[in-house]
Design a protein around this motif. Structure first.
Motif, PDB file in Angstrom:
ATOM      1  N   ASP A 582       0.846  -1.190   0.000  1.00 25.29           N
ATOM      2  CA  ASP A 582       0.000   0.000   0.000  1.00 25.29           C
ATOM      3  C   ASP A 582       0.886   1.246   0.000  1.00 25.29           C
ATOM      4  N   PRO A 583       1.532   1.547  -1.127  1.00 19.30           N
ATOM      5  CA  PRO A 583       2.440   2.701  -1.169  1.00 19.30           C
ATOM      6  C   PRO A 583       1.726   4.037  -1.065  1.00 19.30           C
ATOM      7  N   SER A 584       0.411   4.065  -1.285  1.00 22.25           N
ATOM      8  CA  SER A 584      -0.321   5.327  -1.247  1.00 22.25           C
ATOM      9  C   SER A 584      -0.344   5.943   0.143  1.00 22.25           C
ATOM     10  N   ARG A 585       0.016   5.180   1.170  1.00 25.16           N
ATOM     11  CA  ARG A 585       0.080   5.754   2.513  1.00 25.16           C
ATOM     12  C   ARG A 585       1.291   6.675   2.663  1.00 25.16           C
ATOM     13  N   THR A 586       2.256   6.531   1.780  1.00 26.99           N
ATOM     14  CA  THR A 586       3.482   7.318   1.871  1.00 26.99           C
ATOM     15  C   THR A 586       3.631   8.304   0.732  1.00 26.99           C
ATOM     16  N   ILE A 587       3.249   7.891  -0.479  1.00 25.96           N
ATOM     17  CA  ILE A 587       3.418   8.739  -1.656  1.00 25.96           C
ATOM     18  C   ILE A 587       2.088   8.858  -2.384  1.00 25.96           C
ATOM     19  N   LEU A 588       1.946   9.952  -3.134  1.00 23.36           N
ATOM     20  CA  LEU A 588       0.699  10.239  -3.850  1.00 23.36           C
ATOM     21  C   LEU A 588       0.725   9.503  -5.190  1.00 23.36           C
ATOM     22  N   ILE A 589       0.074   8.344  -5.223  1.00 21.22           N
ATOM     23  CA  ILE A 589       0.085   7.491  -6.403  1.00 21.22           C
ATOM     24  C   ILE A 589      -0.937   7.990  -7.413  1.00 21.22           C
ATOM     25  N   ARG A 590      -0.518   8.038  -8.684  1.00 16.88           N
ATOM     26  CA  ARG A 590      -1.428   8.364  -9.773  1.00 16.88           C
ATOM     27  C   ARG A 590      -1.757   7.070 -10.523  1.00 16.88           C
ATOM     28  N   GLY A 591      -3.023   6.716 -10.534  1.00 19.33           N
ATOM     29  CA  GLY A 591      -3.418   5.479 -11.192  1.00 19.33           C
ATOM     30  C   GLY A 591      -3.306   4.292 -10.257  1.00 19.33           C
ATOM     31  N   ALA A 592      -3.242   3.119 -10.846  1.00 17.53           N
ATOM     32  CA  ALA A 592      -3.248   1.892 -10.065  1.00 17.53           C
ATOM     33  C   ALA A 592      -1.836   1.498  -9.645  1.00 17.53           C
ATOM     34  N   THR A 593      -1.755   0.761  -8.527  1.00 14.78           N
ATOM     35  CA  THR A 593      -0.498   0.188  -8.064  1.00 14.78           C
ATOM     36  C   THR A 593      -0.393  -1.248  -8.570  1.00 14.78           C
ATOM     37  N   ILE A 594       0.725  -1.578  -9.183  1.00 16.15           N
ATOM     38  CA  ILE A 594       0.925  -2.899  -9.773  1.00 16.15           C
ATOM     39  C   ILE A 594       1.539  -3.837  -8.733  1.00 16.15           C
ATOM     40  N   PRO A 595       0.980  -5.037  -8.534  1.00 16.61           N
ATOM     41  CA  PRO A 595       1.594  -6.003  -7.603  1.00 16.61           C
ATOM     42  C   PRO A 595       3.026  -6.332  -8.022  1.00 16.61           C
ATOM     43  N   VAL A 596       3.904  -6.451  -7.041  1.00 15.39           N
ATOM     44  CA  VAL A 596       5.321  -6.689  -7.311  1.00 15.39           C
ATOM     45  C   VAL A 596       5.572  -8.177  -7.486  1.00 15.39           C
ATOM     46  N   PRO A 597       6.144  -8.600  -8.622  1.00 17.17           N
ATOM     47  CA  PRO A 597       6.459 -10.027  -8.804  1.00 17.17           C
ATOM     48  C   PRO A 597       7.512 -10.500  -7.803  1.00 17.17           C
ATOM     49  N   ASN A 598       7.507 -11.783  -7.551  1.00 19.50           N
ATOM     50  CA  ASN A 598       8.484 -12.354  -6.631  1.00 19.50           C
ATOM     51  C   ASN A 598       9.896 -12.157  -7.171  1.00 19.50           C
ATOM     52  N   GLY A 599      10.785 -11.725  -6.285  1.00 25.24           N
ATOM     53  CA  GLY A 599      12.174 -11.544  -6.656  1.00 25.24           C
ATOM     54  C   GLY A 599      12.503 -10.214  -7.291  1.00 25.24           C
ATOM     55  N   ALA A 600      11.501  -9.416  -7.626  1.00 27.36           N
ATOM     56  CA  ALA A 600      11.742  -8.122  -8.253  1.00 27.36           C
ATOM     57  C   ALA A 600      11.931  -7.044  -7.194  1.00 27.36           C
ATOM     58  N   VAL A 601      12.722  -6.037  -7.533  1.00 27.12           N
ATOM     59  CA  VAL A 601      12.917  -4.877  -6.658  1.00 27.12           C
ATOM     60  C   VAL A 601      12.048  -3.751  -7.182  1.00 27.12           C
ATOM     61  N   PRO A 602      11.048  -3.314  -6.415  1.00 29.22           N
ATOM     62  CA  PRO A 602      10.112  -2.305  -6.941  1.00 29.22           C
ATOM     63  C   PRO A 602      10.649  -0.889  -6.812  1.00 29.22           C
ATOM     64  N   VAL A 603      10.254  -0.038  -7.749  1.00 27.29           N
ATOM     65  CA  VAL A 603      10.483   1.394  -7.665  1.00 27.29           C
ATOM     66  C   VAL A 603       9.200   2.083  -8.101  1.00 27.29           C
ATOM     67  N   TRP A 604       9.069   3.331  -7.676  1.00 29.75           N
ATOM     68  CA  TRP A 604       7.923   4.144  -8.066  1.00 29.75           C
ATOM     69  C   TRP A 604       8.476   5.404  -8.729  1.00 29.75           C
ATOM     70  N   VAL A 605       8.074   5.657  -9.948  1.00 33.56           N
ATOM     71  CA  VAL A 605       8.649   6.747 -10.737  1.00 33.56           C
ATOM     72  C   VAL A 605       7.671   7.912 -10.793  1.00 33.56           C
ATOM     73  N   SER A 606       8.201   9.105 -10.956  1.00 34.51           N
ATOM     74  CA  SER A 606       7.358  10.295 -11.084  1.00 34.51           C
ATOM     75  C   SER A 606       6.809  10.396 -12.501  1.00 34.51           C
ATOM     76  N   GLU A 607       5.840  11.279 -12.687  1.00 39.27           N
ATOM     77  CA  GLU A 607       5.237  11.473 -14.003  1.00 39.27           C
ATOM     78  C   GLU A 607       6.258  11.948 -15.023  1.00 39.27           C
ATOM     79  N   ALA A 608       7.259  12.728 -14.580  1.00 39.72           N
ATOM     80  CA  ALA A 608       8.280  13.207 -15.503  1.00 39.72           C
ATOM     81  C   ALA A 608       9.098  12.055 -16.073  1.00 39.72           C
ATOM     82  N   VAL A 609       9.394  11.044 -15.267  1.00 41.24           N
ATOM     83  CA  VAL A 609      10.151   9.888 -15.758  1.00 41.24           C
ATOM     84  C   VAL A 609       9.339   9.145 -16.810  1.00 41.24           C
ATOM     85  N   VAL A 610       8.028   9.061 -16.602  1.00 42.11           N
ATOM     86  CA  VAL A 610       7.163   8.398 -17.580  1.00 42.11           C
ATOM     87  C   VAL A 610       7.210   9.132 -18.917  1.00 42.11           C
ATOM     88  N   ASP A 611       7.109  10.471 -18.868  1.00 42.91           N
ATOM     89  CA  ASP A 611       7.074  11.258 -20.098  1.00 42.91           C
ATOM     90  C   ASP A 611       8.437  11.331 -20.786  1.00 42.91           C
TER      91      ASP A 611
END
Length: 846
Positions: A582-611
């Protein structure tokens, strides 16, 4: 013909100087603001680029870190390369200065190598103390740094590394440093030791041997290093295309948006020229017809009206160029080249007149004036003399304004362009859509006024009890829609642009405030005072903070800069405590949060990184970390208003496991039950390192952030105020001109029994009705434009989204002022017209 042309031109200026001066002022303000912003940004950018170039010296190739630094073990390999003549190691960092706001840029050099590559960075000694360049307690400061630190040669300066302070001697100066450049140079070994960077370099400057192809060597070295050390190094030439793109990218969107806002005044000026020339042509319609009868050709009459409009543009543009240069010089002298946005902080460039830009802005001023008078000039030349000589044919001259299809076409094109992608990462189609919406909206005013006031007139005529003032007012508005449209256009253009800018700024401000509320949930925030990039809170300090009895919970944050693309500014990497479920408790998520696959290291990127980098939620981000390229799973996109270049968040535990870096930059602390934030702050200050820390409560951070926001948008506020002032002046000029031109009409009404008071009430009602319609349509049009600004222009310019918010109080206040101004102007002008008496008013019809 030249004498006649000069007589007509000067006569028109003498007859209506106020109206002409308002049009000139609008053009001058638009040109001045646009030219001044261009000069300020160009001067600041050139000074910034020169400062960057001065730090590179005469290096042919630079090998720099994609993270904060790299192991100096690579240095011997580069220094011994057959194509390299000299390799100069460099360590750069921002050192904290106790008791001062900001940090000092420290450059660590090897004096024996730097003398061949960047001699301008070698300190100026007195000749007897040459070893000071290698002393571990000496630093050489630029004049700007000495002035800022209030010290001089022979004095001392205190610097901070993490929670440790130390004192250095000022052994000399850096006489070749750029004005406003706050830097300090010291021996690279001393810098590594003092700032706990032993074995670390920021870059290596290379001078190549004679005859070596720089481009070829750069490509070969880049491929070699990427093959053996993937993701660790950037290889480039100082001030090459990548560096130029990176420097320009920092402020390009901000500069372009300010320039576009400045040109809003030019658009208003174009409409004022149109209204001035349209009313002038209507008033002199019979005079032009007489000239045609006497032998003046259509082309000569067309050129005469264009000359009158061009004269307004020439005078306004010239005045704007001069005023813009003076404004830029004043702003650079007192405020520097920053313009409040933080891109060129500390730079004190001198304004440089650029003839090419002056010609461009002069052409813009002249162009909008010619564009504004084109339609009146065409009508004046095409009017049939027999018809134009008759009284009461004024509305015929404006018949073409009632055509609907050009306006509908503009609006349809605007709708299509609003969905177009950016061009060169700028919302050029979005700006075009806004311009077309304004043109289309203004063009619809004659038909809208005729339809609405005609309906009201028909309803009023069916009533048993008729009010003569209302009947005369509605009849005139319904049957003279062309002249009504001229007044409506002034209200519509000024008010819609004001509404659009107000909604855009308010939306950003409210969104930023809401973002800060979610971003700052803790009771107290702690960081090293003026820590710069030199050190942070180590494990002992973190344990001491965690063990405080007043702290119920503490979250640490580690931030650093990384390079994802050498042609773009660095991205901010932040490692903090994040719940992947539940990352939305810490950061303002835009859109849906994707479940993290096993063994993967998750990151959350800003809108600028997407563009900017084409990353998507659920995809993979390749990012350099701990000296190698790694793949991270993008678990979501978050909204970030702090970093336009992009930011990436990851869990602190993952960061530490991958890098081994245990230091942190900030700490967010929650107080224990029964403990206040002030009490917790006292406990922290009592720690051995407490004096090196800075404290802030959420409310203080929010207030400071809003202050910074208002300072960043100060230029926008000024441009908005100018647009409102020009709009008010334009509305007043248009209403007064129309009222004065209707003297014969009022004289006729007085002859048929209409009293002076009734005429004044007709004028007040007309002004109020037209302004009310203009305000209503202006709000609707401004709201649509604001939607484009919020959902198209801002995301394409700055790569962040926001929620729409309407500042009803400001909009209502400006609408009331516009309404009052139009009514008062109509009454004052009416009193002046009626003061001449009904007989004198109709003497031309005898």
């Amino acid at each position: 013909m030249k004498t006649l042309s000069r007589w007509l031109l000067l006569g028109e200026w003498r007859a209506h100087p106020v109206r002409a001066l308002l049009a000139v002022a609008a053009i001058a303000v638009g040109v001045a603001m646009g030219f001044a912003i261009h000069l300020i940004n160009a001067s600041a950018f050139n000074e910034f680029s020169a400062a960057v170039k001065s730090l590179s010296g005469q290096a042919d190739i630079q090998v720099s870190a994609r993270e904060g630094g790299f192991d100096e073990a690579i240095y011997p390999r580069l220094a011994q390369h057959a194509s390299v003549a000299v390799a100069s190691p460099v360590l750069t960092l921002n050192a904290g200065v106790p008791g001062a706001q900001g940090s000092l840029k420290i450059i660590g050099l090897d004096a024996f190598r730097a003398g061949f590559v960047s001699p301008g960075l070698l300190g100026a000694t007195d000749g007897d103390n040459m070893v000071d360049m290698m002393a571990d307690d000496a630093v050489f400061l630029s004049p700007a740094a000495m002035s800022w630190l209030k010290t001089q040669r022979g004095g001392t300066v205190q610097l901070r590394s993490g929670t440790r302070d130390f004192t250095l001697r000022v052994a000399g100066g850096l006489q070749e440093a750029r004005p406003g450049q706050r830097i300090g140079v010291m021996d690279i070994g001393a810098a590594q030791w003092r700032f706990d960077k032993v074995g670390t370099l920021s870059r290596i400057d290379l001078r190549l041997r004679d005859g070596v192809d720089r481009a070829g060597f750069q490509g070969d070295l880049a491929r070699e290093l990427e093959r053996e050390f993937p993701g660790r190094f950037n290889v480039g030439q100082p001030n090459d295309d990548d560096a130029e793109s990176r420097n320009q990218g920092m402020s390009r969107a901000y500069r372009v948006n300010l320039t576009v806002l400045a040109l809003v005044a030019l658009f208003t000026g174009a409409f004022l020229v149109f209204s001035t020339q349209a009313l002038s042509v209507i008033r002199r319609r019979s005079q032009f017809a007489l000239l045609r009868v006497l032998g003046v050709e259509r082309g000569q009459l067309l050129r005469q009206v264009l000359l009158e409009g061009a004269s307004l543009g020439v005078v306004g543009a010239l005045a704007g160029i001069g005023a813009g240069y003076a404004l830029a010089a004043t702003a650079l002298h007192f405020f520097g080249g920053d313009l409040g946005a933080g891109y060129f902080t500390g730079a004190r460039p001198a304004v440089q007149f650029t003839p090419v830009a002056a010609v461009v802005f002069f052409t813009l001023g002249l162009g909008v004036a010619l564009l504004g008078c084109l339609a009146p000039a065409w009508e004046a030349s095409r009017a049939a003399p027999a018809v134009a000589l008759k009284s009461g044919t004024d509305e015929v001259a404006l018949a073409r304004l009632a055509r609907v299809w050009p306006s509908v076409l503009c609006i349809v094109l605007a709708g299509a362009l609003a969905f177009a992608p950016p061009v060169f990462e700028l919302p050029l189609f979005g700006y075009a859509a806004i311009a077309l919406l304004l043109i289309g909206g203004i063009g619809l005013m004659p038909r809208l006024a005729a339809s609405l006031f005609g309906l009201v007139n028909r309803v009023a005529m069916r009533r048993n009890v008729r009010h003569p003032v209302l009947a005369l007012t509605m009849a005139r508005l319904a049957n003279a829609s062309g002249q009504a449209a001229i007044a409506l256009g002034g209200v519509l253009s000024s008010f819609s642009l004001m509404v659009a800018m107000a909604i855009m700024v308010s939306s950003f401000r409210v969104s930023l405030d809401d973002w800060l509320v979610q971003l700052l949930p803790a009771d107290l925030y702690v960081r090293i005072t003026s820590g710069g990039s030199a050190g942070g809170l180590g494990p002992p300090e973190q344990r001491a903070l965690t063990a405080l009895p007043g702290a119920a919970r503490i979250d640490f944050l580690r931030s650093r800069q990384i390079s994802l693309d050498p042609a773009r500014p660095d991205v901010l990497l932040m490692a903090r405590t994040i719940d992947a479920a539940d990352p939305s408790r810490t950061i303002l998520i835009r859109g849906a949060t994707i479940p993290v696959p096993n063994g993967a290291v998750p990151v959350w990127v800003s809108e600028a990184v997407v563009d900017l980098y084409g990353v998507k939620a659920g995809g993979t981000l390749r990012m350099p970390l701990a000296g190698r390229l790694r793949d991270f799973f993008v678990a979501g996109v978050w909204r970030d208003y702090a970093t336009q270049a992009g930011s990436v968040q990851m869990r602190l535990s993952d960061y530490r496991a991958l890098t081994g870096d245990q230091e942190v930059n900030d700490a967010a602390m929650w107080v224990a039950k029964g403990i206040t934030a002030d009490r917790l702050e006292q406990q922290i200050r009592a720690l051995p390192f407490g004096r090196t820390l800075d404290f802030a409560k959420p409310g203080d951070i929010r207030a400071l952030s809003m202050t910074i926001f208002d300072r960043s948008f100060a230029v926008t506020y000024v441009l908005e105020a100018i647009a409102i002032a020009i709009g008010l002046a334009g509305v007043a000029a248009t209403f007064s001109a129309q009222t004065l031109a209707r003297a014969k009409e009022f004289g006729m009404l007085r002859h048929v029994g209409v009293t002076r008071g009734q005429v004044l009430r007709i004028l007040a009602l007309e002004g109020g009705a037209l302004t009310a319609l203009g305000v209503a349509c202006g709000f609707a049009l401004g709201f649509i434009i604001s939607v484009i600004l919020v959902y198209v222009v801002n995301p394409q310019s700055f790569h962040w989204s926001m929620q729409l918010h309407v500042p009803w109080t400001l909009v209502g206040a400006v609408a009331a002022v516009l309404l009052a101004a139009s009514v008062v102007t109509a009454l004052v002008s009416g009193r002046f017209v009626l003061s001449g008496g009904p007989i004198r008013a109709v003497r031309e019809d005898w």
